[in-house]
Design an enzyme around this catalytic site. Structure first.
Site, PDB file in Angstrom:
ATOM      1  N   GLY A  14      72.276  55.798 -10.888  1.00 17.18           N
ATOM      2  CA  GLY A  14      71.151  56.164 -10.050  1.00 17.18           C
ATOM      3  C   GLY A  14      69.850  55.463 -10.364  1.00 17.18           C
ATOM      4  CG  ASN A  16      69.163  50.328  -7.025  1.00 18.60           C
ATOM      5  OD1 ASN A  16      68.325  49.533  -6.644  1.00 18.60           O
ATOM      6  ND2 ASN A  16      70.198  49.969  -7.773  1.00 18.60           N
ATOM      7  CG  MET A  91      80.788  54.051  -6.500  1.00 22.28           C
ATOM      8  SD  MET A  91      80.352  52.319  -6.296  1.00 22.28           S
ATOM      9  CE  MET A  91      81.879  51.574  -6.838  1.00 22.28           C
ATOM     10  CG  LEU A  93      84.311  51.525   2.396  1.00 25.83           C
ATOM     11  CD1 LEU A  93      85.531  50.856   3.019  1.00 25.83           C
ATOM     12  CD2 LEU A  93      83.091  50.621   2.516  1.00 25.83           C
ATOM     13  CG  ASN A 114      74.798  49.291   0.086  1.00 31.94           C
ATOM     14  OD1 ASN A 114      74.474  50.074  -0.805  1.00 31.94           O
ATOM     15  ND2 ASN A 114      75.792  48.418  -0.064  1.00 31.94           N
ATOM     16  CG  HIS A 116      76.546  44.154  -2.715  1.00 32.44           C
ATOM     17  ND1 HIS A 116      77.509  45.046  -3.147  1.00 32.44           N
ATOM     18  CD2 HIS A 116      77.024  42.919  -2.998  1.00 32.44           C
ATOM     19  CE1 HIS A 116      78.523  44.368  -3.656  1.00 32.44           C
ATOM     20  NE2 HIS A 116      78.265  43.083  -3.578  1.00 32.44           N
TER      21      HIS A 116
HETATM   22  C1  GRF Z   1      73.645  48.585  -7.999  1.00 31.74           C
HETATM   23  O1  GRF Z   1      73.951  47.359  -8.609  1.00 31.74           O
HETATM   24  C2  GRF Z   1      73.668  48.458  -6.497  1.00 31.74           C
HETATM   25  O2  GRF Z   1      73.277  47.215  -6.064  1.00 31.74           O
HETATM   26  C3  GRF Z   1      75.129  48.673  -6.180  1.00 31.74           C
HETATM   27  O3  GRF Z   1      75.547  49.673  -7.079  1.00 31.74           O
HETATM   28  C4  GRF Z   1      74.743  49.617  -8.253  1.00 31.74           C
HETATM   29  C5  GRF Z   1      74.200  50.965  -8.488  1.00 31.74           C
HETATM   30  O4  GRF Z   1      73.450  51.034  -9.671  1.00 31.74           O
HETATM   31  N1  GRF Z   1      75.329  49.041  -4.798  1.00 31.74           N
HETATM   32  P1  GRF Z   1      72.494  52.275  -9.920  1.00 31.74           P
HETATM   33  O5  GRF Z   1      73.383  53.524  -9.927  1.00 31.74           O
HETATM   34  O6  GRF Z   1      71.481  52.326  -8.841  1.00 31.74           O
HETATM   35  O7  GRF Z   1      71.901  52.026 -11.263  1.00 31.74           O
END
Ligand code: GRF
Length: 206
Positions: A14, A16, A91, A93, A114, A116
């Site tokens: 988490g 992000n 995680m 879809l 999203n 990525h």
């Molecule tokens: C990040 O690298 C994001 O780009 C990808 O999943 C990861 C999540 O990391 N979709 P976090 O849980 O936000 O640290």
């Protein structure tokens, strides 16, 4: 005018999601409201982190079929009049039906995004940073994109290169990605909050 309402979906650490929460708090509740963080994993550290930051959390585990799971999630989105969904390490879809339903509530607007850690379409799916590292690429990057039912296939909104220094190990390089992710995602959140996301697809939930 009411604030733009956001839901954050996350399955793991988490970082992000928490960067977005901090940014939203900085921008003020009149502009943007993180209504809740949703996870599909009871052990996801993001749940406790969000609670500690004073954000409501929901756990909707996938115990039944996809349709039942998604209809539980849609119920929450409806209840809180969510305008935008930000996926942050979610995680799972989303089905075409789910995406269509959410889009229908927003008059056809695409308001699921999203982040990525690769320059899509390269390295979609999991372990993108490590796969690029092991391939010895000199440059990879971060992609912010709209979400469709595919695996990291929606329309690209922003991309930024993350180059690799000779001496960088995987841990250091990963850290660089996260810094770029947090910055790009927060910049996008700010645009959404200010209503200046320069697309025709920003609409309010009725
Ligand atoms: C990040 O690298 C994001 O780009 C990808 O999943 C990861 C999540 O990391 N979709 P976090 O849980 O936000 O640290």
């Amino acid at each position: 005018m009411r604030p733009v309402r956001i839901a954050l979906f996350a399955s793991g650490t988490g970082s992000n999601a928490m960067a977005l929460v901090a940014k939203a708090q900085e921008l003020s509740k009149e502009k943007i409201d993180v209504a809740f963080v949703l996870s599909d994993k009871s052990a996801a550290p993001v749940l406790e982190k969000a609670q500690n930051a004073g954000v409501r959390t929901y756990l909707v585990e996938k115990k039944t079929d996809r349709k039942t799971h998604e209809s539980e999630v849609l119920k929450l989105l409806r209840e809180y009049h969510i305008d935008w969904i930000f996926l942050a390490g979610y995680m799972r879809l989303l089905s075409a039906d789910f995406i269509q339903q959410f889009r229908h509530w927003h008059a056809g607007a695409e308001q699921i995004v999203n982040i990525h850690p690769s320059l899509l379409p390269a390295y979609p799916g999991v372990d993108s940073i490590a796969r690029a590292f092991n391939d010895g690429v000199k440059e990879s990057g971060v992609t912010l994109h709209l979400v469709d039912e595919g695996m990291d296939t929606g329309r690209v909104l922003v991309q930024e290169i993350v180059s690799r220094k000779e001496e960088a190990n995987l841990a250091k390089w990963t850290q660089q990605f996260h810094e770029v992710e947090h910055r790009l995602y927060c910049q996008f959140l700010e645009k959404v909050a200010l209503g200046s996301q320069d697309t025709v697809y920003f609409k309010e939930t009725p």
